[in-house]
Design an enzyme around this catalytic site. Sequence first.
Site, PDB file in Angstrom:
ATOM      1  CB  SER A 164     -57.156  23.940  88.153  1.00 36.06           C
ATOM      2  OG  SER A 164     -57.508  24.059  86.787  1.00 36.06           O
ATOM      3  CE1 TYR A 176     -52.133  25.190  86.874  1.00 33.61           C
ATOM      4  CE2 TYR A 176     -53.868  24.022  85.698  1.00 33.61           C
ATOM      5  CZ  TYR A 176     -53.473  25.014  86.580  1.00 33.61           C
ATOM      6  OH  TYR A 176     -54.415  25.820  87.166  1.00 33.61           O
TER       7      TYR A 176
END
Length: 317
Positions: A164, A176
């Site tokens: 990401s 995350y």
Amino acid sequence: MLLYLLALVGLYYLVRWYLERKVVSHLQDKYVFITGCDSGFGNLLASRLDTRGLRVLAACLTEEGAEQLRKQTSGRLQTVILDVTQTESIAAATEWVKECVGDRGLWGLVNNAGISFPSAPNEWLNKQDFMNIINVNLLGVIEVTLGLLSLVRKAQGRVVNVSSVMGRLTLYGGGYSISKYGVEAFSDSLRRELSYFGVKVAIIEPGLFQTNMTKTETFIRHTKELWNRVSSDVKEVYGERLLEFYTKYATLVDTVWKSDVNSVINCMEHALTSCHPRTRYSPGWDAKLFYLPMSYLPTFLLDAFVYLVVPKPEKAL
């Protein structure tokens, strides 16, 4: 001098364009294993590769997701139930893949399965909140890869890891970004080690795209649940102003998230089928023009931006 520089840059992109157009031969004989195929990127990639004639081995978390995928694809596609947080499930799926591919080996491994919640200020979280994300997004990627690596090496194939833009910079707390930074590091070491065996490793770093993993209502619900769980002392220090920001932020971001994920699927497909795949793919104009350039800023400038956007805690000095 400037003209020569522009000519060199133009020549570089022309050569790269030509090389990247070359497609691997005999795609119909190649097996690709994809995790997280119930929905989102994995589901669409499985369907796309199936239409191109590849032999897709799709791992789904639920039987319902596997059944729906089988209905929308050809008889070539096969499914298996996989929970990437469970060693026993990974071991069973690994044996299943070995039986499917036989002596051909595994051409492609796509580590796509992932989650993004809970994400919030770190003090609102506990260790288990971090582990819930890391177990899926990082440790799951590592364990699945290690189990199937010998098959990929045998086929001199590809490993595609979904990271990401948050693996390049961190804008909020939680596990995350930590997990995606880990995916980047694991992929880099893997790429260098496997290059000696003809295996290529690619990283997909999408910008903001709308999938089941990033639904606004899910983000808001998780954030409110975390807020209700924290102690009264923490609530007093941070104040509800920060809670309101995260709720409004999720709604605002929803207006710019892109529902058309084809650019992500195109990158995954290219990484698997091109003779000369890229090391990193950054689908989404926000990734190219905003997040990645921000990741190269001096730390004090990036911090200043975050301080400008995110409100201070209620009891900040």
